[in-house]
Design a protein around this motif. Structure first.
Motif, short mmCIF file in Angstrom:
data_model
loop_
_atom_site.label_atom_id
_atom_site.label_comp_id
_atom_site.label_asym_id
_atom_site.label_seq_id
_atom_site.Cartn_x
_atom_site.Cartn_y
_atom_site.Cartn_z
N ALA A 84 0.87 -1.17 0.00
CA ALA A 84 0.00 0.00 0.00
C ALA A 84 0.91 1.22 0.00
O ALA A 84 1.84 1.31 0.79
CB ALA A 84 -0.90 -0.01 1.23
N SER A 85 0.65 2.15 -0.90
CA SER A 85 1.58 3.27 -1.11
C SER A 85 0.79 4.54 -1.38
O SER A 85 -0.41 4.49 -1.68
CB SER A 85 2.51 2.99 -2.29
N ALA A 86 1.48 5.67 -1.33
CA ALA A 86 0.81 6.95 -1.59
C ALA A 86 1.81 8.01 -1.99
O ALA A 86 3.00 7.93 -1.65
CB ALA A 86 0.02 7.40 -0.36
N LEU A 87 1.30 9.00 -2.70
CA LEU A 87 2.03 10.24 -2.97
C LEU A 87 1.18 11.39 -2.47
O LEU A 87 -0.05 11.36 -2.59
CB LEU A 87 2.30 10.40 -4.47
N TRP A 88 1.84 12.37 -1.88
CA TRP A 88 1.16 13.57 -1.41
C TRP A 88 1.52 14.73 -2.34
O TRP A 88 2.70 14.94 -2.65
CB TRP A 88 1.60 13.93 0.02
N ALA A 89 0.53 15.49 -2.74
CA ALA A 89 0.75 16.65 -3.60
C ALA A 89 0.22 17.90 -2.90
O ALA A 89 -0.94 17.93 -2.48
CB ALA A 89 0.09 16.46 -4.96
N PHE A 90 1.07 18.90 -2.78
CA PHE A 90 0.71 20.15 -2.11
C PHE A 90 0.72 21.30 -3.10
O PHE A 90 1.66 21.43 -3.91
CB PHE A 90 1.70 20.48 -0.98
N ALA A 91 -0.32 22.13 -3.07
CA ALA A 91 -0.32 23.36 -3.84
C ALA A 91 0.86 24.22 -3.39
O ALA A 91 1.35 24.06 -2.27
CB ALA A 91 -1.64 24.10 -3.66
N PRO A 92 1.33 25.14 -4.25
CA PRO A 92 2.50 25.95 -3.88
C PRO A 92 2.35 26.60 -2.50
O PRO A 92 1.37 27.29 -2.23
CB PRO A 92 2.54 27.00 -5.00
N GLY A 93 3.32 26.32 -1.62
CA GLY A 93 3.34 26.89 -0.29
C GLY A 93 2.53 26.16 0.75
O GLY A 93 2.68 26.41 1.95
N ALA A 94 1.66 25.22 0.34
CA ALA A 94 0.74 24.58 1.29
C ALA A 94 1.45 23.60 2.22
O ALA A 94 1.00 23.38 3.35
CB ALA A 94 -0.38 23.87 0.54
N GLU A 95 2.55 23.00 1.79
CA GLU A 95 3.23 22.02 2.63
C GLU A 95 3.66 22.62 3.96
O GLU A 95 3.72 21.92 4.98
CB GLU A 95 4.46 21.45 1.91
N ALA A 96 3.94 23.92 3.98
CA ALA A 96 4.39 24.58 5.21
C ALA A 96 3.36 24.48 6.32
O ALA A 96 3.71 24.59 7.51
CB ALA A 96 4.72 26.04 4.92
N LYS A 97 2.08 24.25 5.98
CA LYS A 97 1.06 24.13 7.02
C LYS A 97 1.33 22.94 7.95
O LYS A 97 0.90 22.95 9.11
CB LYS A 97 -0.33 23.99 6.39
N LEU A 98 2.01 21.92 7.45
CA LEU A 98 2.32 20.78 8.30
C LEU A 98 3.19 21.18 9.48
O LEU A 98 3.11 20.59 10.56
CB LEU A 98 3.02 19.68 7.49
N ASN A 99 4.01 22.19 9.30
CA ASN A 99 4.90 22.62 10.37
C ASN A 99 4.18 23.38 11.47
O ASN A 99 4.78 23.72 12.49
CB ASN A 99 6.03 23.48 9.81
N THR A 100 2.89 23.67 11.26
CA THR A 100 2.12 24.37 12.30
C THR A 100 1.50 23.40 13.30
O THR A 100 0.91 23.84 14.29
CB THR A 100 1.01 25.21 11.66
N ILE A 101 1.63 22.10 13.06
CA ILE A 101 1.02 21.10 13.95
C ILE A 101 1.73 21.12 15.30
O ILE A 101 2.96 21.03 15.37
CB ILE A 101 1.10 19.69 13.33
N ALA A 102 0.95 21.24 16.36
CA ALA A 102 1.51 21.29 17.71
C ALA A 102 1.97 19.89 18.15
O ALA A 102 1.49 18.88 17.64
CB ALA A 102 0.48 21.84 18.69
N HIS A 103 2.89 19.87 19.08
CA HIS A 103 3.39 18.62 19.69
C HIS A 103 4.03 17.70 18.65
O HIS A 103 3.99 16.48 18.79
CB HIS A 103 2.27 17.88 20.42
N ARG A 104 4.60 18.28 17.64
CA ARG A 104 5.25 17.48 16.60
C ARG A 104 6.76 17.57 16.79
O ARG A 104 7.35 18.65 16.68
CB ARG A 104 4.85 18.01 15.22
N PRO A 105 7.43 16.46 17.08
CA PRO A 105 8.86 16.51 17.41
C PRO A 105 9.79 16.82 16.25
O PRO A 105 10.97 17.06 16.47
CB PRO A 105 9.14 15.11 17.97
N ALA A 106 9.32 16.79 15.01
CA ALA A 106 10.19 17.03 13.86
C ALA A 106 9.46 17.87 12.82
O ALA A 106 8.24 17.82 12.70
CB ALA A 106 10.65 15.71 13.24
N LEU A 107 10.23 18.63 12.05
CA LEU A 107 9.69 19.40 10.95
C LEU A 107 9.59 18.53 9.70
O LEU A 107 10.03 17.39 9.67
CB LEU A 107 10.59 20.61 10.67
N ASN A 108 9.02 19.09 8.63
CA ASN A 108 9.03 18.42 7.35
C ASN A 108 10.47 18.08 6.95
O ASN A 108 11.40 18.83 7.28
CB ASN A 108 8.40 19.30 6.27
#
Length: 594
Positions: A412-436
């Motif tokens: 089972a596999s996947a690819l993630w596609a982010f609109a320009p600049g949208a990937e940075a939203k992942l870094n706003t997640i609280a309690h996350r020990p690592a960045l993208n």
């Protein structure tokens, strides 16, 4: 490739990212075919030191010192001691659960920090993924203080069982009258077994990270079976693991795994041999006849036939030859440093092969028919084979690891596609020990273009596997201006969100997407996920879904595995055909025409 300097793709970093995605994939896939990830040998050296010092020397030292079976430097004194075997299994579970064994470091997508595991599992507020919605008291996707207590208790119970001295039993002394080291006390294994299950019901990531599908049955055997039955049951366990992995390599997928794996091996110095695994490098990098031979003779045949020989052979020399084959098999896998780097697992299995089949040979009263009751044998085989059988027939119900489909290509596999600049939203997640991952590389001083190209190497790697062709086909269909989007390999990307992955798409399925969406709040059309389930053993298709993180599933369908296998990684002839079985009526049009 140098010790400190890697083989970076020979591209112009100023202009490469402006190229169409297909051309970028082509160039990076061709580079992978010759150099793999291009990792500096210093990184491989770090892994080897970790395995040698922390795992092997550390594990044997602890096992021998706490059981009186030492000294650890005298292998002849402890290699066939049952308590050392038990404690090495416990040591492996402990390191896997902490996060310093498999899925560790840069080759698993962990750059800074290099460790996931405990950094996530011991921190309240991080993402938790329950395996089954109907299990009571597992609601939610946020790790609580209770989860942390269960996890820390699991580690402590493993350590206690590992450090406590052994105890002799009547069944042990009956089989080995001169044994003085004993066995791990069964009472000390109750807590690890119970906590294994409780942690897993609350968070499947912990269970899979600790390789519960293989080590939990071993702990149960240690706790409840008399000595001879325990050894025979352990033989059944390892044989079913091998055969399950071998059977999963039937079909069209595994041949596509071998070439990029060999290309990534730091122990393969000859570029000509790497190229020989492809049909017509650089024009056609689909697997060659050599790759097919290596896959289905060196892989499938070895993993199916040799374990059967080991299970039933009573001839000393035949058994010795079969043991040698399986030890070489695991050492070869170790030498390739496969992504997710299950080095400790392979070293343990090499040792277990020697311990179980040479230390306690079938001819010495430890054959499969020597178990105390034939009904016990049947029950153990049925229990061990249940999830592999179900997982091959209904892969949507059983994760890749309990299905015993390790590194078979049918993932089972996947690819993630982010609109320009949208990937940075992942870094706003609280309690996350690592960045993208790309931000981890930037924090290490990488140039932004170099960091991005490094991460795009992982999607080129995915394109070299059968699922990649289908997944990229879906992205081209659903995102008209995909060249301007950021595409990520989900196996790597989810590591920074949950602290572990092992090629198992069930760890980044809809549950993870929903958990991330609840925290990051992507707008419709900002994060598109194409996700595919493993191929059932009796079908020629794979089932996919297309997910908009904000809207949910927007399309379901299937593709023919044969079409995916025949396509070139960069899809020069266009997307492979898909059969749409369901489509959301209000699906948004993303990309340039949104």
């Amino acid at each position: 490739m140098g010790f400190k300097t890697g083989d970076f793709p020979p591209v112009d970093t100023e202009t490469f990212l402006d190229l169409p995605l297909r051309e970028r994939i082509r160039l990076l896939a061709l580079h992978w075919a010759e150099y793999g990830f291009g990792t500096p040998k210093m990184i491989h050296t770090i892994y080897l030191v970790k395995v040698l010092v922390l795992y092997m020397i550390g594990g044997v030292a602890v096992a021998t010192a706490t059981s009186g079976a030492g000294p650890f430097w005298d292998v002849t004194q402890w290699w066939n001691q049952p308590i050392v075997y038990q404690k090495l299994v416990l040591w492996t579970v402990l390191l896997e659960a902490i996060g310093v064994a498999g899925s560790w470091g840069p080759l698993a997508g962990k750059f800074k920090p290099m460790t996931g595991g405990a950094r996530y599992f011991a921190q309240p507020g991080t993402i938790r993924l329950r395996p089954w919605r109907r299990v009571p008291m597992t609601d939610g996707d946020t790790r609580t203080l209770l989860d942390v207590i269960l996890y820390v208790g699991f580690l402590a119970s493993l350590a206690l069982a590992l450090l406590a001295p052994g105890r002799t039993t009547a069944s042990l002394l009956e089989a080995l009258p001169d044994n003085t080291s004993g066995l791990v006390r069964p009472a000390l294994l109750i807590a690890p077994i119970v906590l294994y299950v409780l942690c897993g019901l609350r968070d499947k990531t912990i269970f899979l990270a600790a390789r519960g599908e293989q080590y939990l049955p071993a702990l149960v055997f240690f706790a409840v079976l008399p000595f001879t039955d325990m050894i025979i049951a352990a033989k059944l366990l390892i044989v079913i693991v091998w055969i399950g992995a071998g059977v999963s390599k039937f079909g069209k997928h595994f041949t596509n795994v071998v070439p990029p794996m060999v290309s990534n091996s730091p122990t393969m110095p000859f570029t000509s041999i790497k190229r020989a695994h492809y049909r017509d490098f650089p024009r056609d990098i689909r697997p060659s006849g050599l790759a097919s031979f290596m896959a289905h003779v060196g892989g499938t045949t070895v993993e199916v036939i040799t374990p059967i020989v080991l299970l039933f052979s009573t001839d000393r020399w035949l058994t010795l030859a079969a043991v040698a084959v399986m030890v070489i098999f695991h050492l070869f896998i170790t030498s390739t440093f496969p992504l997710a780097v299950p080095l400790e697992w392979n070293i343990l299995f090499a040792y277990l092969t020697v311990f179980l089949f040479l230390g306690f040979p079938n001819s010495g009263g430890y054959g499969v028919f020597a178990m105390s009751s034939p009904w016990l044998t049947v029950a153990i085989v049925a229990a061990l084979a249940f999830f592999p059988v179900l997982g091959n027939l209904r892969p949507d119900l059983v994760s890749f690891l309990p299905s015993m489909r390790q590194y078979a290509g049918n993932w089972a596999s996947a690819l993630w596609a982010f609109a320009p600049g949208a990937e940075a939203k992942l870094n706003t997640i609280a309690h996350r020990p690592a960045l993208n991952q790309v931000d981890q590389l930037l924090a290490m001083g990488y140039d932004p273009a170099v960091a991005e190209i490094t991460m795009q190497q992982t999607i080129a790697w995915r394109s070299m596997h059968s699922q990649g062709r289908g997944l990229f086909s879906l992205l081209y269909k659903h995102i008209p201006d995909l060249d301007n989007w950021t595409v990520r390999e989900a196996e790597f990307a989810c590591n920074s969100l949950i602290g572990f992955n092992f090629g198992d798409g069930h760890l980044h399925n809809r549950d993870l997407i929903d958990a991330v969406q609840a925290r990051a709040g992507f707008a419709p059309g900002e994060w598109i996920v194409v996700w595919v389930e493993s191929q059932p053993i009796h079908k020629g298709t794979q089932a996919y879904v297309v997910i908009d993180a904000a809207l949910g599933v927007i399309e379901r369908g299937t593709w023919e595995v044969a079409d995916a296998v025949e396509a070139l990684p960069w899809l020069p002839d266009g997307p492979i055909p898909h059969t749409v079985t369901w489509r959301h009526d209000d699906e948004p049009v993303v990309g340039a025409s949104r």
